[in-house]
Design a protein around this motif. Sequence first.
Motif, mmCIF file in Angstrom:
data_model
loop_
_atom_site.group_PDB
_atom_site.id
_atom_site.type_symbol
_atom_site.label_atom_id
_atom_site.label_comp_id
_atom_site.label_asym_id
_atom_site.label_seq_id
_atom_site.Cartn_x
_atom_site.Cartn_y
_atom_site.Cartn_z
ATOM 1 N N SER A 65 0.823 -1.202 0.000
ATOM 2 C CA SER A 65 0.000 0.000 0.000
ATOM 3 C C SER A 65 0.862 1.259 0.000
ATOM 4 O O SER A 65 0.595 2.217 -0.743
ATOM 5 C CB SER A 65 -0.917 0.002 1.232
ATOM 6 O OG SER A 65 -1.718 1.158 1.268
ATOM 7 N N GLY A 66 1.909 1.268 0.824
ATOM 8 C CA GLY A 66 2.800 2.425 0.879
ATOM 9 C C GLY A 66 3.486 2.681 -0.451
ATOM 10 O O GLY A 66 3.580 3.828 -0.902
ATOM 11 N N LEU A 67 3.956 1.614 -1.094
ATOM 12 C CA LEU A 67 4.591 1.760 -2.400
ATOM 13 C C LEU A 67 3.603 2.317 -3.422
ATOM 14 O O LEU A 67 3.956 3.173 -4.247
ATOM 15 C CB LEU A 67 5.129 0.400 -2.865
ATOM 16 C CG LEU A 67 5.821 0.382 -4.235
ATOM 17 C CD1 LEU A 67 7.026 1.318 -4.250
ATOM 18 C CD2 LEU A 67 6.241 -1.047 -4.599
ATOM 19 N N SER A 68 2.355 1.869 -3.359
ATOM 20 C CA SER A 68 1.326 2.369 -4.270
ATOM 21 C C SER A 68 1.070 3.854 -4.053
ATOM 22 O O SER A 68 0.927 4.616 -5.020
ATOM 23 C CB SER A 68 0.023 1.578 -4.081
ATOM 24 O OG SER A 68 0.209 0.209 -4.347
ATOM 25 N N HIS A 69 1.019 4.269 -2.791
ATOM 26 C CA HIS A 69 0.815 5.689 -2.487
ATOM 27 C C HIS A 69 1.993 6.535 -2.972
ATOM 28 O O HIS A 69 1.805 7.664 -3.449
ATOM 29 C CB HIS A 69 0.602 5.891 -0.984
ATOM 30 C CG HIS A 69 -0.799 5.618 -0.527
ATOM 31 N ND1 HIS A 69 -1.857 6.405 -0.895
ATOM 32 C CD2 HIS A 69 -1.301 4.640 0.268
ATOM 33 C CE1 HIS A 69 -2.968 5.933 -0.340
ATOM 34 N NE2 HIS A 69 -2.657 4.858 0.371
ATOM 35 N N VAL A 75 2.193 11.037 -0.979
ATOM 36 C CA VAL A 75 2.980 11.106 0.262
ATOM 37 C C VAL A 75 3.572 12.499 0.462
ATOM 38 O O VAL A 75 4.196 13.056 -0.448
ATOM 39 C CB VAL A 75 4.110 10.052 0.262
ATOM 40 C CG1 VAL A 75 4.934 10.136 1.544
ATOM 41 C CG2 VAL A 75 3.530 8.645 0.095
ATOM 42 N N ASN A 76 3.359 13.044 1.668
ATOM 43 C CA ASN A 76 3.990 14.292 2.107
ATOM 44 C C ASN A 76 5.225 13.880 2.913
ATOM 45 O O ASN A 76 5.107 13.426 4.059
ATOM 46 C CB ASN A 76 3.016 15.095 2.973
ATOM 47 C CG ASN A 76 3.608 16.395 3.502
ATOM 48 O OD1 ASN A 76 4.820 16.529 3.662
ATOM 49 N ND2 ASN A 76 2.746 17.354 3.794
ATOM 50 N N ASN A 179 -0.384 5.837 5.686
ATOM 51 C CA ASN A 179 -0.262 4.451 5.227
ATOM 52 C C ASN A 179 1.188 4.058 4.991
ATOM 53 O O ASN A 179 1.612 2.952 5.331
ATOM 54 C CB ASN A 179 -1.059 4.259 3.931
ATOM 55 C CG ASN A 179 -2.444 3.711 4.170
ATOM 56 O OD1 ASN A 179 -2.667 2.509 4.126
ATOM 57 N ND2 ASN A 179 -3.381 4.596 4.441
ATOM 58 N N THR A 180 1.965 4.953 4.398
ATOM 59 C CA THR A 180 3.364 4.657 4.117
ATOM 60 C C THR A 180 4.175 4.525 5.397
ATOM 61 O O THR A 180 4.999 3.611 5.542
ATOM 62 C CB THR A 180 3.969 5.758 3.226
ATOM 63 O OG1 THR A 180 3.184 5.870 2.027
ATOM 64 C CG2 THR A 180 5.405 5.432 2.844
ATOM 65 N N MET A 226 -5.163 4.272 -5.367
ATOM 66 C CA MET A 226 -5.810 4.815 -6.557
ATOM 67 C C MET A 226 -7.117 5.523 -6.186
ATOM 68 O O MET A 226 -7.408 6.622 -6.665
ATOM 69 C CB MET A 226 -6.091 3.691 -7.553
ATOM 70 C CG MET A 226 -6.752 4.139 -8.841
ATOM 71 S SD MET A 226 -7.012 2.744 -9.972
ATOM 72 C CE MET A 226 -8.184 1.748 -9.017
ATOM 73 N N PHE A 227 -7.898 4.913 -5.284
ATOM 74 C CA PHE A 227 -9.151 5.531 -4.862
ATOM 75 C C PHE A 227 -8.896 6.823 -4.095
ATOM 76 O O PHE A 227 -9.612 7.816 -4.268
ATOM 77 C CB PHE A 227 -9.948 4.558 -3.990
ATOM 78 C CG PHE A 227 -10.491 3.376 -4.733
ATOM 79 C CD1 PHE A 227 -10.848 3.478 -6.066
ATOM 80 C CD2 PHE A 227 -10.636 2.144 -4.112
ATOM 81 C CE1 PHE A 227 -11.354 2.393 -6.769
ATOM 82 C CE2 PHE A 227 -11.127 1.052 -4.792
ATOM 83 C CZ PHE A 227 -11.484 1.174 -6.128
#
Length: 257
Positions: A65-69, A75-76, A179-180, A226-227
């Motif tokens: 999930s983190g990689l996707s974000h 990601v900030n 999430n990351t 993605m959502f």
Amino acid sequence: MLAGITLAEMLPYIAVGFAAQLVDGALGMAFGVISSTLLVSVLGIAPATASAGVHLVETMTTGVSGLSHVLHRNVNWRLFARLLIPGIIGGVLGAYVLTTLDASVTRPFVMAYLSAIGLYLLFRAIRFAPHHREPKIVEPLGLAGGFLDAAGGGGWGPVVTSNLLVQGAQPRTTIGTVNTTEFFLTLTISATFLFHIGAQGFTPDFWHPVLGLLLGGVIAAPFGAMFAKRMPVRLLLSLVGIVLTATSAFSLYRALA
């Protein structure tokens, strides 16, 4: 250890893992709460072992999930740096408390607080146009979120995401950042649990739901980012409020029942 597990036995857990991770990836919360509730309430697994199992699963799902974000630019990185170390410290302390002391006394108060936060976020999304600003209180949230996540089997997302949104943080990057960061948190918490519980705490029956949750969660992980990127801000804020209120209210009911 995994011999004898059939697909039919794992299907319910795959479905739960998929749904929980889809919500978690898109809204920044709920995987730990949903999964821990299932393991403790339905299967009767001890809270410490259930929390350890959920965090083992989340080590994989939060990594994907983190990689996707990151790939979706959700990601900030400044916020990530401020959350990381306090979150890890809180997670280690929470894992120690759950394996040595009874932390259930404070859980109803935490759940009541999170329910109120969820209602406020829902009210804010309906009545006000979001005005984004840089959150000021970050490190204490990381510490509290990490502690409650380990001690309660879930809490990083509800505590950190919701409070950052209350401070006016941008929903998409807040969810992606939380999430990351959670990948590094769950990795640390899992190692702490393994150190305190040892391999004898994980029976063969325990691995049936864990493997199912893992498969479902990993399949769903890329879709949540993605959502989060594509949903309108007001809808995202509303959904966070609804999910936070519902899960916290249910956990409060269970704690008081």
